[in-house]
Scaffold this motif. Structure first.
Motif, PDB file in Angstrom:
ATOM      1  N   GLY A 168       1.051  -1.121  -0.050  1.00  0.00           N
ATOM      2  CA  GLY A 168      -0.012   0.120   0.034  1.00  0.00           C
ATOM      3  C   GLY A 168       0.687   1.341  -0.023  1.00  0.00           C
ATOM      4  O   GLY A 168       0.607   2.216  -0.681  1.00  0.00           O
ATOM      5  N   ALA A 169       1.879   1.298   0.990  1.00  0.00           N
ATOM      6  CA  ALA A 169       2.634   2.405   0.760  1.00  0.00           C
ATOM      7  C   ALA A 169       3.717   2.692  -0.488  1.00  0.00           C
ATOM      8  O   ALA A 169       3.564   3.696  -0.774  1.00  0.00           O
ATOM      9  N   THR A 170       3.971   1.520  -1.082  1.00  0.00           N
ATOM     10  CA  THR A 170       4.788   1.862  -2.422  1.00  0.00           C
ATOM     11  C   THR A 170       3.892   2.123  -3.537  1.00  0.00           C
ATOM     12  O   THR A 170       4.167   3.063  -4.276  1.00  0.00           O
ATOM     13  N   ILE A 171       2.741   1.832  -3.551  1.00  0.00           N
ATOM     14  CA  ILE A 171       1.923   1.891  -4.513  1.00  0.00           C
ATOM     15  C   ILE A 171       1.433   3.280  -4.519  1.00  0.00           C
ATOM     16  O   ILE A 171       1.163   4.020  -5.332  1.00  0.00           O
ATOM     17  N   MET A 172       0.807   3.647  -3.369  1.00  0.00           N
ATOM     18  CA  MET A 172       0.226   4.876  -3.095  1.00  0.00           C
ATOM     19  C   MET A 172       1.377   6.152  -3.298  1.00  0.00           C
ATOM     20  O   MET A 172       1.157   7.011  -3.911  1.00  0.00           O
ATOM     21  N   GLY A 173       2.589   5.662  -2.790  1.00  0.00           N
ATOM     22  CA  GLY A 173       3.705   6.786  -3.051  1.00  0.00           C
ATOM     23  C   GLY A 173       4.139   6.743  -4.570  1.00  0.00           C
ATOM     24  O   GLY A 173       4.238   7.960  -5.114  1.00  0.00           O
ATOM     25  N   ALA A 174       4.099   5.657  -5.281  1.00  0.00           N
ATOM     26  CA  ALA A 174       4.378   5.828  -6.770  1.00  0.00           C
ATOM     27  C   ALA A 174       3.125   6.371  -7.339  1.00  0.00           C
ATOM     28  O   ALA A 174       3.633   7.349  -8.396  1.00  0.00           O
ATOM     29  N   LEU A 175       2.013   6.223  -7.295  1.00  0.00           N
ATOM     30  CA  LEU A 175       0.710   6.751  -7.703  1.00  0.00           C
ATOM     31  C   LEU A 175       0.959   8.203  -7.708  1.00  0.00           C
ATOM     32  O   LEU A 175       0.533   9.247  -8.399  1.00  0.00           O
TER      33      LEU A 175
END
Length: 267
Positions: A168-175
């Motif tokens: 969740g952290a990496t995906i939202m950060g990337a998004l």
């Protein structure tokens, strides 16, 4: 670790179902362990190490991608080097912070209330980011700028709080940094490989003299179950993300976190 084999299988299923979706596999293992009466210092080791089963699922599912990158590195292909660079840059911040905060992280694994609050707060954050982010201009892992790969790695460090969710952290950060949804999800998968290998290696080294044969057997069973389940989950998760985004997972997090808080308060 004193647990029935059924408990180990159930926890392996929980890990496989939740490792790659933004709902926190570690948080779910903590809450499931609390519910099943499987909470101890040894169970924290179990929670960390069985994630290797899910990592093996990534290697199997993306085996052509990884073998292609290895072949490209040998040919000095720029795309293969860019892919490897971005995975390394996203991994290094977590390696450093994880080494420095190891004891604090393990202590939080024994506090279910932290998980419940992190699930709720993370769910709200996902809904906000999904609503605010409009312009997505990065369409492959290879084209993520190095500075953004480092930033995503720093954001990933938030996932050391149980319940936040590494994916969740990496995906939202990337998004938030302009990475397209499917690519953001895949980047989180690829970052999981070195992150979880390092975490598991450190944990196994720390407890190498204290685990008995039965504990190793339970970890092995959890590993196998999480591998099989995670391999089935990856494709479905990518399909949901492509069609519906991440909002369904945010709502799920908020509901589960709220139920967990009520249950913990009433014990």
């Amino acid at each position: 670790m004193d647990a029935s084999w059924l408990t180990i299988v159930l926890l392996g299923i929980v890990e496989g179902l939740t490792e790659f979706i933004p709902v926190s596999s570690t948080g779910h293992l903590v809450l499931a362990g609390e519910l099943l009466g499987f909470r101890s210092a040894a169970s924290a080791t179990f929670d960390i190490v069985i994630q290797l089963g899910a990592i093996l699922a990534v290697l199997v599912y993306y085996h052509r991608r990884f073998t292609g990158v290895l072949a490209g590195l040998a040919r000095r292909d720029p795309a293969a080097w860019a892919f490897s660079r971005n995975v390394a840059l996203g991994f290094v911040p977590t390696l450093i912070v994880g080494a420095l905060a190891y004891s604090a992280i393990k202590a939080m694994l024994e506090t279910p209330a932290i998980v419940a609050w992190a699930l709720i707060i993370g769910g709200v954050a996902i809904l906000v980011i999904e609503r605010l982010v409009k312009r997505l201009t990065i369409h492959s892992v290879e084209t993520i700028p190095p500075a953004k790969a480092v930033l995503i790695g720093l954001i990933q460090c938030l996932s050391m709080i149980p319940g936040v969710s590494r994916s969740g952290a990496t995906i939202m950060g990337a998004l938030s940094l302009g990475v397209e949804r499917r690519v953001a999800a895949e980047y989180s998968f690829f970052l999981a490989v070195p992150v979880m290998l390092a975490a598991s290696a450190k944990e196994l080294w720390q407890v190498r003299d204290t685990l008995g044969d039965s504990a190793w057997g339970q970890i092995g069973l959890g590993f196998v179950v999480s591998f099989v389940v995670a391999l089935a989950v990856i494709r479905g998760f990518l399909a949901i993300v492509t069609r519906h985004g991440f909002a369904p997972f945010a709502i799920y997090r908020i509901v589960v976190g709220g139920i967990a808080l009520v249950w913990l308060a009433g014990r």
